[in-house]
Design an enzyme around this catalytic site. Structure first.
Site, PDB file in Angstrom:
ATOM      1  N   SER A 147      -8.230  55.664  69.095  1.00 52.30           N
ATOM      2  CA  SER A 147      -7.427  54.723  69.869  1.00 52.30           C
ATOM      3  C   SER A 147      -6.624  55.440  70.943  1.00 52.30           C
ATOM      4  O   SER A 147      -6.472  56.666  70.877  1.00 52.30           O
ATOM      5  CB  SER A 147      -6.469  54.002  68.906  1.00 52.30           C
ATOM      6  OG  SER A 147      -5.369  53.414  69.591  1.00 52.30           O
ATOM      7  N   TYR A 160       0.253  52.541  62.852  1.00 51.19           N
ATOM      8  CA  TYR A 160      -1.076  52.561  63.477  1.00 51.19           C
ATOM      9  C   TYR A 160      -1.282  53.863  64.247  1.00 51.19           C
ATOM     10  O   TYR A 160      -2.323  54.523  64.119  1.00 51.19           O
ATOM     11  CB  TYR A 160      -1.194  51.357  64.401  1.00 51.19           C
ATOM     12  CG  TYR A 160      -2.517  51.165  65.078  1.00 51.19           C
ATOM     13  CD1 TYR A 160      -2.710  51.602  66.386  1.00 51.19           C
ATOM     14  CD2 TYR A 160      -3.561  50.524  64.436  1.00 51.19           C
ATOM     15  CE1 TYR A 160      -3.919  51.409  67.030  1.00 51.19           C
ATOM     16  CE2 TYR A 160      -4.779  50.313  65.076  1.00 51.19           C
ATOM     17  CZ  TYR A 160      -4.947  50.758  66.372  1.00 51.19           C
ATOM     18  OH  TYR A 160      -6.144  50.560  67.020  1.00 51.19           O
TER      19      TYR A 160
HETATM   20  P1  NAP Z   1     -10.350  43.523  64.414  1.00 51.42           P
HETATM   21  O1  NAP Z   1     -10.790  42.393  65.255  1.00 51.42           O
HETATM   22  O2  NAP Z   1      -9.039  43.464  63.715  1.00 51.42           O
HETATM   23  O3  NAP Z   1     -11.509  43.851  63.330  1.00 51.42           O
HETATM   24  C1  NAP Z   1     -11.248  44.788  62.330  1.00 51.42           C
HETATM   25  C2  NAP Z   1     -12.276  44.597  61.249  1.00 51.42           C
HETATM   26  O4  NAP Z   1     -11.966  45.447  60.137  1.00 51.42           O
HETATM   27  C3  NAP Z   1     -12.309  43.157  60.709  1.00 51.42           C
HETATM   28  O5  NAP Z   1     -13.640  42.766  60.492  1.00 51.42           O
HETATM   29  C4  NAP Z   1     -11.575  43.281  59.377  1.00 51.42           C
HETATM   30  O6  NAP Z   1     -11.953  42.327  58.425  1.00 51.42           O
HETATM   31  C5  NAP Z   1     -12.040  44.656  58.942  1.00 51.42           C
HETATM   32  N1  NAP Z   1     -11.198  45.208  57.870  1.00 51.42           N
HETATM   33  C6  NAP Z   1      -9.847  45.241  57.834  1.00 51.42           C
HETATM   34  N2  NAP Z   1      -9.443  45.827  56.689  1.00 51.42           N
HETATM   35  C7  NAP Z   1     -10.567  46.158  55.983  1.00 51.42           C
HETATM   36  C8  NAP Z   1     -10.813  46.792  54.733  1.00 51.42           C
HETATM   37  N3  NAP Z   1      -9.801  47.198  53.951  1.00 51.42           N
HETATM   38  N4  NAP Z   1     -12.097  46.969  54.337  1.00 51.42           N
HETATM   39  C9  NAP Z   1     -13.116  46.531  55.115  1.00 51.42           C
HETATM   40  N5  NAP Z   1     -12.960  45.926  56.315  1.00 51.42           N
HETATM   41  C10 NAP Z   1     -11.690  45.750  56.740  1.00 51.42           C
HETATM   42  O7  NAP Z   1     -10.308  44.873  65.268  1.00 51.42           O
HETATM   43  P2  NAP Z   1     -11.059  45.288  66.622  1.00 51.42           P
HETATM   44  O8  NAP Z   1     -10.185  44.982  67.792  1.00 51.42           O
HETATM   45  O9  NAP Z   1     -12.462  44.803  66.585  1.00 51.42           O
HETATM   46  O10 NAP Z   1     -11.026  46.884  66.447  1.00 51.42           O
HETATM   47  C11 NAP Z   1     -11.973  47.520  65.616  1.00 51.42           C
HETATM   48  C12 NAP Z   1     -11.518  48.962  65.435  1.00 51.42           C
HETATM   49  O11 NAP Z   1     -11.262  49.560  66.710  1.00 51.42           O
HETATM   50  C13 NAP Z   1     -10.223  49.095  64.647  1.00 51.42           C
HETATM   51  O12 NAP Z   1     -10.254  50.298  63.902  1.00 51.42           O
HETATM   52  C14 NAP Z   1      -9.168  49.204  65.747  1.00 51.42           C
HETATM   53  O13 NAP Z   1      -8.017  49.904  65.291  1.00 51.42           O
HETATM   54  C15 NAP Z   1      -9.908  49.997  66.771  1.00 51.42           C
HETATM   55  N6  NAP Z   1      -9.436  49.843  68.147  1.00 51.42           N
HETATM   56  C16 NAP Z   1      -9.326  48.599  68.709  1.00 51.42           C
HETATM   57  C17 NAP Z   1      -8.927  48.505  70.063  1.00 51.42           C
HETATM   58  C18 NAP Z   1      -8.804  47.189  70.772  1.00 51.42           C
HETATM   59  O14 NAP Z   1      -8.260  47.184  71.884  1.00 51.42           O
HETATM   60  N7  NAP Z   1      -9.245  46.089  70.209  1.00 51.42           N
HETATM   61  C19 NAP Z   1      -8.664  49.652  70.786  1.00 51.42           C
HETATM   62  C20 NAP Z   1      -8.753  50.900  70.149  1.00 51.42           C
HETATM   63  C21 NAP Z   1      -9.163  50.973  68.831  1.00 51.42           C
HETATM   64  P3  NAP Z   1     -11.134  40.924  58.323  1.00 51.42           P
HETATM   65  O15 NAP Z   1     -11.270  40.266  59.659  1.00 51.42           O
HETATM   66  O16 NAP Z   1     -11.800  40.196  57.197  1.00 51.42           O
HETATM   67  O17 NAP Z   1      -9.697  41.320  58.000  1.00 51.42           O
HETATM   68  C1  GCO Z   2      -1.383  47.638  70.584  1.00 54.45           C
HETATM   69  C2  GCO Z   2      -2.883  47.470  70.613  1.00 54.45           C
HETATM   70  C3  GCO Z   2      -3.537  48.834  70.618  1.00 54.45           C
HETATM   71  C4  GCO Z   2      -5.031  48.689  70.677  1.00 54.45           C
HETATM   72  C5  GCO Z   2      -5.703  50.017  70.731  1.00 54.45           C
HETATM   73  C6  GCO Z   2      -5.422  50.754  72.001  1.00 54.45           C
HETATM   74  O1  GCO Z   2      -0.701  46.850  69.907  1.00 54.45           O
HETATM   75  O2  GCO Z   2      -0.915  48.579  71.263  1.00 54.45           O
HETATM   76  O3  GCO Z   2      -3.331  46.697  69.519  1.00 54.45           O
HETATM   77  O4  GCO Z   2      -3.174  49.553  69.492  1.00 54.45           O
HETATM   78  O5  GCO Z   2      -5.516  48.028  69.557  1.00 54.45           O
HETATM   79  O6  GCO Z   2      -5.519  50.793  69.623  1.00 54.45           O
HETATM   80  O7  GCO Z   2      -6.287  51.871  72.067  1.00 54.45           O
END
Ligand code: NAP
Ligand code: GCO
Length: 263
Positions: A147, A160
């Protein structure tokens, strides 16, 4: 250059939390490169809905219900996946949560829950997947979803950021310990992407939306599909000599100190 470099045919990829968002987008990208997709979630309803979604794209994905923090359940389901599908060649540690609470107000349990899922979960799943890769002398690929918070802090996301910073260093340790087994461990560091996880700070006129558009040189939020190239690269032979690297896909956020809002 041979396109075979990016070919994932005859490879099986497990994407944790791959029922929607970045995980599903990455899984669809790996499928487009030829991989067999396996995914999990803690919700049976979301697994079933995701199977329908994958099928709409002609992807015969396999879904399992297990919690990445429950090692006994992880071990049971990894064995099931090997029996019912195939041994895992590519692991994407995507499952994660976030809690946005000032440190002085955050319950210790909330902090621990984020660390448990976002950092301990990848440790648990990876070390059990890798035991099979080593036993089979098969090599493999580990991709950890890091992230911006692997590098930067931000108000209210202490747990986080601690988890994602730790995941960056865990990735480097995985690379260090497992490279001799021809296992490459790397990370993807997404910038700010439009998913359910960011919806609370992106929609409904939330001020953070304008902030991020201004803070990102590309001037926009990322779309989940824009991570597919990085995922295919790190999952394929094209990255066989890349180890311990966090590939940031952030529209330039980490490249810049930012600019005054009136420019
Ligand atoms: P999201 O929409 O919150 O999806 C996360 C997924 O992980 C959901 O399917 C959730 O299931 C599942 N999950 C949560 N706890 C779990 C557990 N204990 N065991 C198995 N599955 C579990 O997140 P996203 O935005 O797609 O992001 C996916 C990944 O990328 C995360 O690691 C996030 O931190 C990272 N990330 C996201 C962003 C962004 O901007 N979106 C940027 C950087 C990094 P449920 O829905 O059933 O809870
Ligand atoms: C926040 C966002 C971020 C993104 C991501 C950025 O609240 O700042 O959720 O954490 O999910 O991780 O890279």
């Amino acid at each position: 250059m041979s396109i075979k470099l990016f070919d994932l045919h005859n490879k099986t990829a497990l994407v944790t939390g791959g029922t929607h968002g970045l995980g599903m987008a990455i899984a669809k990208g790996l499928a487009a490169a030829g991989a067999q997709i396996v995914f999990n979630d803690i919700s049976s309803e979301k697994v079933n809905l995701a199977l329908e979604e994958y099928a709409k794209d002609g992807i015969k994905a396999k879904g399992y219900i297990f919690d990445v923090t429950d090692e006994k359940s992880v071990q049971k389901h990894l064995n099931l996946i090997e029996q019912e599908v195939a041994p895992i060649d590519i692991l994407v540690n995507n499952a994660g949560i976030i809690k946005r609470v000032p440190m002085v107000d955050m319950d210790v349990k909330e902090f621990r829950d984020v660390i448990d899922i976002d950092l301990v979960g990848p440790f648990i799943v990876s070390r059990n997947v890798v035991k099979s890769m080593i036993r089979r002398n098969a090599g493999g690929k580990i991709i950890n979803m890091c992230s911006m918070m692997s590098e930067l802090g931000r108000d209210t996301v202490s747990a986080y950021a601690s988890a994602k910073g730790g995941l960056k260093m865990l990735t480097k340790n995985m690379a260090t310990e497992w490279a001799k087994h021809n296992i490459q461990a790397n990370g993807i560091g997404p910038g700010y992407f439009a998913t359910a996880q960011t919806a609370p700070i992106r929609v409904g006129g939330h001020p953070f939306n304008e902030f991020i558009i201004g803070r990102t040189p590309a001037g926009r939020w990322g779309e989940p599909e824009e991570l597919q190239g990085a995922a295919i690269f790190l999952a394929s032979a094209a990255s066989d000599f890349v180890n311990g690297h966090i590939l940031y896909v952030d529209g330039g956020i980490l490249a810049t100190i930012g600019k005054p809002s009136n420019e």
